[in-house]
Design an enzyme around this catalytic site. Structure first.
Site, PDB file in Angstrom:
ATOM      1  CG  HIS A 114      -1.832   1.160   1.253  1.00 40.72           C
ATOM      2  ND1 HIS A 114      -2.939   1.230   0.434  1.00 40.72           N
ATOM      3  CD2 HIS A 114      -1.801   2.328   1.951  1.00 40.72           C
ATOM      4  CE1 HIS A 114      -3.552   2.385   0.642  1.00 40.72           C
ATOM      5  NE2 HIS A 114      -2.890   3.065   1.549  1.00 40.72           N
ATOM      6  CG  ASP A 146      -7.437  -7.871   7.983  1.00 42.81           C
ATOM      7  OD1 ASP A 146      -7.775  -7.122   7.031  1.00 42.81           O
ATOM      8  OD2 ASP A 146      -7.174  -7.449   9.120  1.00 42.81           O
TER       9      ASP A 146
HETATM   10  C1  GRF Z   1       1.629   0.602  -6.248  1.00 45.38           C
HETATM   11  O1  GRF Z   1       1.755   1.969  -6.046  1.00 45.38           O
HETATM   12  C2  GRF Z   1       1.099  -0.065  -5.018  1.00 45.38           C
HETATM   13  O2  GRF Z   1       1.448   0.592  -3.859  1.00 45.38           O
HETATM   14  C3  GRF Z   1      -0.384  -0.015  -5.236  1.00 45.38           C
HETATM   15  O3  GRF Z   1      -0.562  -0.173  -6.611  1.00 45.38           O
HETATM   16  C4  GRF Z   1       0.581   0.282  -7.302  1.00 45.38           C
HETATM   17  C5  GRF Z   1       1.011  -0.791  -8.236  1.00 45.38           C
HETATM   18  O4  GRF Z   1       2.046  -0.397  -9.071  1.00 45.38           O
HETATM   19  N1  GRF Z   1      -1.035  -1.047  -4.449  1.00 45.38           N
HETATM   20  P1  GRF Z   1       2.703  -1.440 -10.077  1.00 45.38           P
HETATM   21  O5  GRF Z   1       1.578  -1.984 -10.954  1.00 45.38           O
HETATM   22  O6  GRF Z   1       3.363  -2.512  -9.289  1.00 45.38           O
HETATM   23  O7  GRF Z   1       3.678  -0.634 -10.895  1.00 45.38           O
END
Ligand code: GRF
Length: 206
Positions: A114, A146
């Site tokens: 995240h 979760d």
């Molecule tokens: C990332 O910024 C991640 O934190 C979020 O979605 C984005 C995915 O980026 N959950 P990528 O597709 O891995 O370049």
């Protein structure tokens, strides 16, 4: 848990796949005792699919349409992952919220990244939330999944400064550099059996 065999990973994606790429490269460099059994995308347009193809990783498109609800979609997803022997599920920019069907099928074995320091700024547009709030530092969090949204036990976090003139793009880019470092590291810890979950706490074994 690890018996010397590479752990089988299932990586779920929806977009660019830069985190997928970081994990692939760490595996190929011998840094993680794992094999990506499959990449699953909920859209045919994800560039992550091209990345998987470049590394000869099997990829499946599992589209949103045709399912009455989240649970039905997830039940089919569980089948896809189980058929390939997946032991750890990695959400690498997968733009769907999982139902309890997936969470219960892989207890404490689904990992998400995240782009904020949870529990701050959960949900969508975390970088914009951080900028709008005016925080001086943000970052990224790898956590187990979760049934809540971005609420699972935290494995690793990394902090980045928020600059005065940051845009959503510039902050996202700074955060992503850290994502590409801590996500593969969290996967490595899991594959080496170094992660123990005790309630909300994740203990990282020496
Ligand atoms: C990332 O910024 C991640 O934190 C979020 O979605 C984005 C995915 O980026 N959950 P990528 O597709 O891995 O370049």
């Amino acid at each position: 848990m690890p018996d010397g065999q590479p752990l089988k990973l299932g990586v779920l994606v929806s977009g660019n796949g830069s985190n997928l790429q970081a994990i692939i490269e760490r595996i190929e460099a011998g840094g993680i005792n794992a094999r990506i059994a499959c990449v699953v995308s909920n859209t045919p347009e994800a560039f992550a699919l091209t990345r998987a193809a470049r590394h000869a990783i099997p990829a499946i498109i599992h589209e949103n349409c045709g399912y009455a609800n989240r649970r039905e979609y997830d039940a089919a997803l569980v089948e896809i992952l189980r058929a390939r022997g997946v032991e750890l599920v990695i959400l690498a920019g997968f733009m769907r919220i999982l139902s309890e069907v997936m969470v219960q099928a892989f207890p404490n074995a689904i990992m998400n990244i995240h782009p904020a320091l949870l529990p701050a700024f959960a949900g969508l547009h975390a970088q914009k939330q951080a900028l709008d709030y005016g925080v001086r530092f943000s970052g990224c969090t790898v956590h187990l999944v979760d049934c809540g949204t971005d609420t699972g036990p935290i494995i690793l976090q990394a902090v980045v400064p928020v600059e005065q003139d940051d845009s959503e793009e510039s902050l996202s880019a700074r955060i992503q550099r850290e994502e590409h470092r801590i996500f593969p590291e969290a996967v490595r810890l899991f594959c080496d059996g170094k992660i123990r979950v005790e309630g909300r706490q994740v203990r990282i074994l020496p």
